[in-house]
Design a protein around this motif. Structure first.
Motif, PDB file in Angstrom:
ATOM      1  N   LEU A 109      37.347  78.219  35.277  1.00 20.88           N
ATOM      2  CA  LEU A 109      38.855  77.950  35.565  1.00 20.88           C
ATOM      3  C   LEU A 109      39.750  78.791  35.335  1.00 20.88           C
ATOM      4  O   LEU A 109      40.897  79.122  36.023  1.00 20.88           O
ATOM      5  CB  LEU A 109      39.073  76.382  34.861  1.00 20.88           C
ATOM      6  N   ARG A 110      39.557  79.688  34.203  1.00 18.80           N
ATOM      7  CA  ARG A 110      40.366  80.754  33.644  1.00 18.80           C
ATOM      8  C   ARG A 110      40.393  81.760  34.859  1.00 18.80           C
ATOM      9  O   ARG A 110      41.467  82.207  35.132  1.00 18.80           O
ATOM     10  CB  ARG A 110      39.889  80.990  32.229  1.00 18.80           C
ATOM     11  N   TRP A 111      39.170  82.270  35.450  1.00 17.66           N
ATOM     12  CA  TRP A 111      39.214  83.053  36.429  1.00 17.66           C
ATOM     13  C   TRP A 111      39.727  82.500  37.662  1.00 17.66           C
ATOM     14  O   TRP A 111      40.719  83.430  38.313  1.00 17.66           O
ATOM     15  CB  TRP A 111      37.865  83.613  36.890  1.00 17.66           C
TER      16      TRP A 111
ATOM     17  N   ASN B  28      43.063  84.816  39.129  1.00 10.21           N
ATOM     18  CA  ASN B  28      42.994  85.524  40.536  1.00 10.21           C
ATOM     19  C   ASN B  28      43.602  84.860  41.492  1.00 10.21           C
ATOM     20  O   ASN B  28      43.977  85.108  42.553  1.00 10.21           O
ATOM     21  CB  ASN B  28      41.407  85.629  40.643  1.00 10.21           C
ATOM     22  N   PHE B  29      43.960  83.162  41.215  1.00 14.61           N
ATOM     23  CA  PHE B  29      45.018  82.782  42.269  1.00 14.61           C
ATOM     24  C   PHE B  29      46.154  83.356  42.004  1.00 14.61           C
ATOM     25  O   PHE B  29      46.749  83.528  43.083  1.00 14.61           O
ATOM     26  CB  PHE B  29      45.047  81.255  41.826  1.00 14.61           C
ATOM     27  N   SER B  30      46.577  83.537  40.801  1.00 15.95           N
ATOM     28  CA  SER B  30      47.937  84.476  40.833  1.00 15.95           C
ATOM     29  C   SER B  30      47.877  85.618  41.366  1.00 15.95           C
ATOM     30  O   SER B  30      48.882  86.123  42.024  1.00 15.95           O
ATOM     31  CB  SER B  30      48.283  84.550  39.096  1.00 15.95           C
ATOM     32  N   GLU B  31      46.870  86.271  41.464  1.00 15.20           N
ATOM     33  CA  GLU B  31      46.719  87.761  41.778  1.00 15.20           C
ATOM     34  C   GLU B  31      47.027  87.688  43.691  1.00 15.20           C
ATOM     35  O   GLU B  31      47.310  88.216  44.012  1.00 15.20           O
ATOM     36  CB  GLU B  31      45.453  88.248  41.460  1.00 15.20           C
TER      37      GLU B  31
ATOM     38  N   LYS C 199      27.075  72.796  32.924  1.00 16.15           N
ATOM     39  CA  LYS C 199      28.240  72.744  33.684  1.00 16.15           C
ATOM     40  C   LYS C 199      29.603  72.951  32.795  1.00 16.15           C
ATOM     41  O   LYS C 199      30.503  73.449  33.084  1.00 16.15           O
ATOM     42  CB  LYS C 199      28.354  71.432  34.214  1.00 16.15           C
ATOM     43  N   LYS C 200      29.425  72.166  31.409  1.00 14.28           N
ATOM     44  CA  LYS C 200      30.367  72.421  30.563  1.00 14.28           C
ATOM     45  C   LYS C 200      30.741  73.842  30.164  1.00 14.28           C
ATOM     46  O   LYS C 200      32.019  74.345  29.952  1.00 14.28           O
ATOM     47  CB  LYS C 200      30.036  71.393  29.230  1.00 14.28           C
ATOM     48  N   GLN C 201      29.543  74.500  29.915  1.00 16.19           N
ATOM     49  CA  GLN C 201      29.787  76.186  29.562  1.00 16.19           C
ATOM     50  C   GLN C 201      30.565  76.894  30.792  1.00 16.19           C
ATOM     51  O   GLN C 201      31.195  77.837  30.383  1.00 16.19           O
ATOM     52  CB  GLN C 201      28.581  76.615  29.162  1.00 16.19           C
ATOM     53  N   GLN C 202      30.257  76.484  31.892  1.00 16.77           N
ATOM     54  CA  GLN C 202      30.632  77.164  33.040  1.00 16.77           C
ATOM     55  C   GLN C 202      32.112  76.860  33.363  1.00 16.77           C
ATOM     56  O   GLN C 202      33.045  77.618  33.846  1.00 16.77           O
ATOM     57  CB  GLN C 202      29.953  77.104  34.184  1.00 16.77           C
TER      58      GLN C 202
ATOM     59  N   ASP D 271      38.747  70.930  42.989  1.00 18.61           N
ATOM     60  CA  ASP D 271      37.022  70.444  42.759  1.00 18.61           C
ATOM     61  C   ASP D 271      36.609  70.687  41.403  1.00 18.61           C
ATOM     62  O   ASP D 271      35.803  69.817  40.805  1.00 18.61           O
ATOM     63  CB  ASP D 271      36.228  71.487  43.869  1.00 18.61           C
ATOM     64  N   VAL D 272      36.975  72.013  40.923  1.00 18.24           N
ATOM     65  CA  VAL D 272      36.481  72.149  39.527  1.00 18.24           C
ATOM     66  C   VAL D 272      37.035  71.300  38.374  1.00 18.24           C
ATOM     67  O   VAL D 272      36.375  70.571  37.530  1.00 18.24           O
ATOM     68  CB  VAL D 272      36.687  73.497  39.091  1.00 18.24           C
ATOM     69  N   MET D 273      38.475  70.646  38.712  1.00 20.03           N
ATOM     70  CA  MET D 273      38.964  69.773  37.553  1.00 20.03           C
ATOM     71  C   MET D 273      38.624  68.534  37.704  1.00 20.03           C
ATOM     72  O   MET D 273      38.846  67.676  36.756  1.00 20.03           O
ATOM     73  CB  MET D 273      40.524  70.139  37.701  1.00 20.03           C
ATOM     74  N   GLU D 274      38.207  68.188  39.132  1.00 20.66           N
ATOM     75  CA  GLU D 274      37.655  66.730  39.284  1.00 20.66           C
ATOM     76  C   GLU D 274      38.776  65.666  38.623  1.00 20.66           C
ATOM     77  O   GLU D 274      39.558  65.199  39.375  1.00 20.66           O
ATOM     78  CB  GLU D 274      36.308  66.511  38.542  1.00 20.66           C
TER      79      GLU D 274
END
Length: 381
Positions: free
Chosen positions: A279-281, A285-288, A271-274, A77-80
């Motif tokens: 995405l990094r988070w 955390n997906f990895s975790e 939106k660009k700043q967030q 969703d974030v990567m659109e």
């Protein structure tokens, strides 16, 4: 296939030979790729605690799977516009998910085996709960921003009857600050352009000659300006409607238009700043969460193997990756045949639906004579 079967059998000579037979048959028949799955020894505790852990781990397994599925969807969703690159961001310890599962090693630093099983499970549970809480908080902020932006963008789409006009009109299109004159916006069907040009001046008294101008179009029609005296405005609207010319109610307010444009700019900037930090988070955390999920699978195999095969702890876990979906039925038959000696009645019921055993629904294949858990990575596709 992006699917694994994690099984275990007792570690005595007879069952190690059975595992070898399984490996031979599955290899010759090209059914699956099999590797040993290393699980460390844990402090077992009491039988009651293991029974409780079995139930808790089942719930935790379901929760972890649901969480990583939600996180994968959030990444998409974030990567659109970069959906093709989503899988590149779904990694576990920097490795692709299939490779991580295939080469799994217990993380002693995160989950020390010196602790009791209960403590290890509690550590995993708290870790996943914290990730979920953070996910809700971070995505709520981003989703609210995205929704606000989408609502503004929707106002800039659609036909001339419904869309915002603030990005179409300009100050020069209107007679402003006049006590007597007013500029109206009229939507004219494309087929009626010529009729509009011929008749608009005569639709009412006091229409300013040659005051119409086409300022925007959509597939159905065009948006024209027309200037007239305020006193005949209502009469003009009525006559225009009778001729299928629709007056679009609009008041040119430069401050409001500027405010709307600034709001769009601000939302795009926010939106660009967030985007980057979120995405990094998500990647970290997906990895975790994913690695925690596979550790849960390992814990489930350990607990169920001890409950099934007894003490002292002595079992061998094996990871099977079926080569293709069409081969899974045959693979299941091979496993049930090789290990049927572990539980003759249960094995027979799986191979023969006419055999009944207490607690086993016929044809359900919910119970096998060996410990079995499925790892399905296709849920993340």
């Amino acid at each position: 296939m992006s699917e694994f079967w994690l099984i275990s059998a007792p570690g005595d000579k007879e069952n190690l030979q059975a595992l070898e037979r399984m490996n031979t048959v599955t290899s010759k028949s090209n059914l699956s790729h099999n590797t040993k799955f290393s699980i460390p020894d844990f402090k077992v505790g009491t039988l009651d605690s293991l029974v409780g852990l079995s139930d808790e781990l089942g719930k935790l397994d379901t929760f972890a799977e649901s969480l990583i599925k939600r996180m994968a969807q959030t990444v998409a969703d974030v990567m659109e516009d970069s959906e093709g690159k989503v899988q590149e961001n779904l990694l576990a310890n920097g490795d692709n998910l299939t490779s991580f599962v295939s080469h799994f090693e217990w993380d002693m630093a995160k989950y020390p085996t010196k602790q009791t099983l209960v403590s290890v499970v509690d550590t995993v549970a708290k870790q996943l709960a914290q990730i979920e809480a953070d996910l809700k908080s971070r995505t709520a902020t981003y989703s609210a921003l995205k929704t606000a932006l989408e609502n503004l963008e929707k106002r800039s789409t659609g036909n001339l009857f419904t869309r915002t006009l603030s990005d179409i009109v300009s100050k020069e299109d209107f007679v402003l600050d006049s006590e007597y004159l007013v500029t109206l916006l009229v939507i004219v069907p494309k087929a009626s352009y010529a009729q509009w040009q011929k008749t608009y001046e005569s639709l009412s008294d006091m229409v300013v000659p040659r005051s119409t101008k086409l300022i925007a179009e959509d597939p159905e029609g065009g948006l024209f300006t027309v200037t007239l005296f305020r006193r005949v405005m209502d009469d003009f609207k009525t006559k225009a409607k009778e001729n299928k010319f629709m007056v679009r109610e609009f008041y040119y307010d430069e401050k409001e238009i500027k405010k709307e444009r600034e709001e769009m700019t601000r939302l795009l900037s926010d939106k660009k700043q967030q985007y980057g930090p979120l995405l990094r988070w998500l990647k970290v955390n997906f990895s975790e969460a994913f690695t925690a999920w596979i550790h849960i699978k390992a814990l489930r195999v350990f607990v169920e193997s001890v409950l099934r095969y007894g003490l002292p702890v002595n079992f061998q876990a094996v990871l099977l990756q079926p080569h293709k979906k069409s081969a899974t039925k045959r693979l299941r038959e091979v496993l049930n045949s090789v290990f049927r000696h572990l539980d003759e009645v249960a094995a027979a019921s799986v191979l023969d639906a006419s055999v009944e055993i207490p607690g086993l629904q016929l044809g359900s294949q919910d119970y096998f004579p060996y410990v079995y858990f499925r790892i399905d990575l296709s849920l993340l596709d």
